[in-house]
Write a protein that holds these residues in place. Structure first.
Motif, PDB file in Angstrom:
ATOM      1  N   ALA A   1      -0.898  -0.005 -11.831  1.00 46.76           N
ATOM      2  CA  ALA A   1      -0.149  -0.158 -10.587  1.00 46.76           C
ATOM      3  C   ALA A   1      -1.012  -0.782  -9.493  1.00 46.76           C
ATOM      4  CB  ALA A   1       0.404   1.190 -10.133  1.00 46.76           C
ATOM      5  N   THR A   2      -2.270  -0.378  -9.411  1.00 48.46           N
ATOM      6  CA  THR A   2      -3.174  -0.957  -8.412  1.00 48.46           C
ATOM      7  C   THR A   2      -3.381  -2.445  -8.676  1.00 48.46           C
ATOM      8  OG1 THR A   2      -4.278   1.176  -8.118  1.00 48.46           O
ATOM      9  CG2 THR A   2      -5.504  -0.792  -7.418  1.00 48.46           C
ATOM     10  N   PHE A   3      -3.591  -2.785  -9.932  1.00 45.86           N
ATOM     11  CA  PHE A   3      -3.754  -4.189 -10.314  1.00 45.86           C
ATOM     12  C   PHE A   3      -2.494  -4.987  -9.960  1.00 45.86           C
ATOM     13  CE2 PHE A   3      -3.160  -7.571 -13.444  1.00 45.86           C
ATOM     14  CZ  PHE A   3      -4.321  -8.307 -13.262  1.00 45.86           C
ATOM     15  N   ILE A   4      -1.332  -4.454 -10.315  1.00 42.40           N
ATOM     16  CA  ILE A   4      -0.065  -5.149 -10.072  1.00 42.40           C
ATOM     17  C   ILE A   4       0.180  -5.327  -8.580  1.00 42.40           C
ATOM     18  CG2 ILE A   4       2.457  -4.885 -10.225  1.00 42.40           C
ATOM     19  CD1 ILE A   4       1.914  -3.547 -12.978  1.00 42.40           C
ATOM     20  N   ALA A   5      -0.025  -4.270  -7.801  1.00 40.21           N
ATOM     21  CA  ALA A   5       0.192  -4.361  -6.359  1.00 40.21           C
ATOM     22  C   ALA A   5      -0.687  -5.459  -5.761  1.00 40.21           C
ATOM     23  CB  ALA A   5      -0.080  -3.015  -5.696  1.00 40.21           C
ATOM     24  N   ASN A   6      -1.952  -5.506  -6.171  1.00 36.85           N
ATOM     25  CA  ASN A   6      -2.853  -6.541  -5.657  1.00 36.85           C
ATOM     26  C   ASN A   6      -2.432  -7.935  -6.099  1.00 36.85           C
ATOM     27  OD1 ASN A   6      -5.252  -5.702  -3.975  1.00 36.85           O
ATOM     28  ND2 ASN A   6      -5.242  -4.115  -5.534  1.00 36.85           N
ATOM     29  N   ARG A   7      -2.045  -8.085  -7.361  1.00 38.42           N
ATOM     30  CA  ARG A   7      -1.617  -9.405  -7.848  1.00 38.42           C
ATOM     31  C   ARG A   7      -0.365  -9.886  -7.127  1.00 38.42           C
ATOM     32  NH1 ARG A   7      -3.396 -11.376 -12.958  1.00 38.42           N
ATOM     33  NH2 ARG A   7      -2.031 -13.125 -12.568  1.00 38.42           N
ATOM     34  N   LEU A   8       0.614  -8.993  -6.976  1.00 34.91           N
ATOM     35  CA  LEU A   8       1.852  -9.379  -6.294  1.00 34.91           C
ATOM     36  C   LEU A   8       1.583  -9.718  -4.830  1.00 34.91           C
ATOM     37  CD1 LEU A   8       4.427  -6.864  -7.804  1.00 34.91           C
ATOM     38  CD2 LEU A   8       4.254  -9.315  -8.278  1.00 34.91           C
ATOM     39  N   TRP A   9       0.735  -8.945  -4.172  1.00 29.84           N
ATOM     40  CA  TRP A   9       0.413  -9.223  -2.775  1.00 29.84           C
ATOM     41  C   TRP A   9      -0.356 -10.543  -2.645  1.00 29.84           C
ATOM     42  CZ3 TRP A   9       1.625  -9.487   1.832  1.00 29.84           C
ATOM     43  CH2 TRP A   9       0.727  -9.569   2.895  1.00 29.84           C
ATOM     44  N   GLN A  10      -1.292 -10.799  -3.537  1.00 30.97           N
ATOM     45  CA  GLN A  10      -2.018 -12.072  -3.492  1.00 30.97           C
ATOM     46  C   GLN A  10      -1.077 -13.246  -3.741  1.00 30.97           C
ATOM     47  OE1 GLN A  10      -5.271 -11.493  -6.237  1.00 30.97           O
ATOM     48  NE2 GLN A  10      -6.535 -10.497  -4.690  1.00 30.97           N
ATOM     49  N   GLY A  11      -0.190 -13.117  -4.738  1.00 31.36           N
ATOM     50  CA  GLY A  11       0.784 -14.175  -5.007  1.00 31.36           C
ATOM     51  C   GLY A  11       1.711 -14.401  -3.830  1.00 31.36           C
TER      52      GLY A  11
ATOM     53  N   GLU B   1       0.832  -1.203   0.000  1.00 33.75           N
ATOM     54  CA  GLU B   1       0.000   0.000   0.000  1.00 33.75           C
ATOM     55  C   GLU B   1       0.867   1.254   0.000  1.00 33.75           C
ATOM     56  OE1 GLU B   1      -2.547  -0.890   3.305  1.00 33.75           O
ATOM     57  OE2 GLU B   1      -3.931  -2.014   2.023  1.00 33.75           O
ATOM     58  N   ARG B   2       1.991   1.232   0.697  1.00 36.80           N
ATOM     59  CA  ARG B   2       2.902   2.371   0.699  1.00 36.80           C
ATOM     60  C   ARG B   2       3.496   2.567  -0.694  1.00 36.80           C
ATOM     61  NH1 ARG B   2       3.630   7.256   2.015  1.00 36.80           N
ATOM     62  NH2 ARG B   2       5.799   7.868   2.070  1.00 36.80           N
ATOM     63  N   TRP B   3       3.896   1.456  -1.336  1.00 32.34           N
ATOM     64  CA  TRP B   3       4.417   1.505  -2.705  1.00 32.34           C
ATOM     65  C   TRP B   3       3.393   2.167  -3.630  1.00 32.34           C
ATOM     66  CZ3 TRP B   3       2.620  -0.431  -7.314  1.00 32.34           C
ATOM     67  CH2 TRP B   3       3.530  -0.466  -8.388  1.00 32.34           C
ATOM     68  N   LEU B   4       2.157   1.741  -3.505  1.00 33.24           N
ATOM     69  CA  LEU B   4       1.098   2.264  -4.354  1.00 33.24           C
ATOM     70  C   LEU B   4       0.842   3.745  -4.070  1.00 33.24           C
ATOM     71  CD1 LEU B   4      -0.810   1.370  -6.590  1.00 33.24           C
ATOM     72  CD2 LEU B   4      -2.410   0.612  -4.819  1.00 33.24           C
ATOM     73  N   ALA B   5       0.863   4.152  -2.815  1.00 33.08           N
ATOM     74  CA  ALA B   5       0.649   5.563  -2.465  1.00 33.08           C
ATOM     75  C   ALA B   5       1.748   6.441  -3.061  1.00 33.08           C
ATOM     76  CB  ALA B   5       0.586   5.729  -0.946  1.00 33.08           C
ATOM     77  N   LEU B   6       2.999   6.012  -2.965  1.00 36.67           N
ATOM     78  CA  LEU B   6       4.099   6.785  -3.541  1.00 36.67           C
ATOM     79  C   LEU B   6       4.008   6.833  -5.060  1.00 36.67           C
ATOM     80  CD1 LEU B   6       7.227   5.740  -1.435  1.00 36.67           C
ATOM     81  CD2 LEU B   6       5.958   7.899  -1.354  1.00 36.67           C
ATOM     82  N   PHE B   7       3.601   5.724  -5.652  1.00 39.96           N
ATOM     83  CA  PHE B   7       3.441   5.678  -7.102  1.00 39.96           C
ATOM     84  C   PHE B   7       2.373   6.680  -7.543  1.00 39.96           C
ATOM     85  CE2 PHE B   7       1.977   4.168 -11.178  1.00 39.96           C
ATOM     86  CZ  PHE B   7       3.152   3.812 -11.812  1.00 39.96           C
ATOM     87  N   LYS B   8       1.234   6.669  -6.868  1.00 36.35           N
ATOM     88  CA  LYS B   8       0.138   7.574  -7.229  1.00 36.35           C
ATOM     89  C   LYS B   8       0.520   9.030  -6.987  1.00 36.35           C
ATOM     90  CE  LYS B   8      -3.639   4.302  -6.740  1.00 36.35           C
ATOM     91  NZ  LYS B   8      -4.881   3.954  -6.008  1.00 36.35           N
ATOM     92  N   GLN B   9       1.269   9.293  -5.951  1.00 32.32           N
ATOM     93  CA  GLN B   9       1.751  10.654  -5.709  1.00 32.32           C
ATOM     94  C   GLN B   9       2.634  11.101  -6.876  1.00 32.32           C
ATOM     95  OE1 GLN B   9       4.123  11.000  -2.145  1.00 32.32           O
ATOM     96  NE2 GLN B   9       4.764  13.069  -2.637  1.00 32.32           N
ATOM     97  N   THR B  10       3.478  10.201  -7.344  1.00 40.09           N
ATOM     98  CA  THR B  10       4.383  10.519  -8.456  1.00 40.09           C
ATOM     99  C   THR B  10       3.611  10.773  -9.735  1.00 40.09           C
ATOM    100  OG1 THR B  10       6.080   9.140  -7.417  1.00 40.09           O
ATOM    101  CG2 THR B  10       6.421   9.742  -9.728  1.00 40.09           C
ATOM    102  N   THR B  11       2.653   9.924 -10.056  1.00 41.69           N
ATOM    103  CA  THR B  11       1.900  10.127 -11.301  1.00 41.69           C
ATOM    104  C   THR B  11       1.116  11.428 -11.257  1.00 41.69           C
ATOM    105  OG1 THR B  11       0.005   8.787 -10.571  1.00 41.69           O
ATOM    106  CG2 THR B  11       1.719   7.661 -11.862  1.00 41.69           C
ATOM    107  N   GLU B  12       0.594  11.775 -10.099  1.00 37.74           N
ATOM    108  CA  GLU B  12      -0.143  13.036  -9.981  1.00 37.74           C
ATOM    109  C   GLU B  12       0.780  14.231 -10.238  1.00 37.74           C
ATOM    110  OE1 GLU B  12      -2.847  15.559  -6.793  1.00 37.74           O
ATOM    111  OE2 GLU B  12      -2.011  13.632  -6.179  1.00 37.74           O
TER     112      GLU B  12
END
Length: 141
Positions: A114-124, A88-99
């Motif tokens: 990025a949201t899809f990838i973060a969820n897939r990696l976390w589920q895996g 979730e921290r990775w995703l927050a920083l990513f979204k801050q950067t894209t904004e």
């Protein structure tokens, strides 16, 4: 055939320079982050090679190029002690950067991926490390 939930990659919508800037600015934040920085610094041996790999990955996702070669899942599963909080921290920083990049199309498209990838990696990761537990989606903890 199932249709992708993401916009079709389009080389006319985002430049290679924008993608390179996204990668470099995101990792500048991640490397300084008190949670993510130590993990990246311990596991990324060659930052120049990592930047090339990640730029190729995002170029493939956003522009439809075919330069990316890799398998992210096994590399992430091999990392010790990851948590939903770290993803979730990775995703927050990513979204801050894209904004901050100021291209709303890039922001929307990259954030969806990025949201899809973060969820897939976390589920895996959960299935590999905690096979007897029910996997929990990000944001559900």
């Amino acid at each position: 055939m199932r249709q992708s939930p993401f916009p079709t990659p389009n080389p006319d919508l985002y430049t290679e320079d924008e993608i390179s800037r996204l990668v470099h600015e995101f990792y500048a934040k991640a490397r300084k982050d008190p949670l993510l920085g130590p993990i990246f610094e311990e596991h990324v041996i060659d930052w120049d090679a990592h930047f090339i790999q990640m730029t190729n990955f995002w170029s493939a996702q956003l522009r439809g190029t075919s330069r990316f070669r890799g398998a992210p899942m096994p590399k992430h599963i091999a990392l010790p002690e990851l948590s939903a909080n770290l993803f979730e921290r990775w995703l927050a920083l990513f979204k801050q950067t894209t904004e901050e990049l100021g291209n709303s199309g890039l922001e929307q498209h990259a954030n969806m991926i990025a949201t899809f990838i973060a969820n897939r990696l976390w589920q895996g990761y959960q299935m590999s490390h905690y096979p007897d537990k029910q996997a929990v989606e990000l944001g559900a903890v």
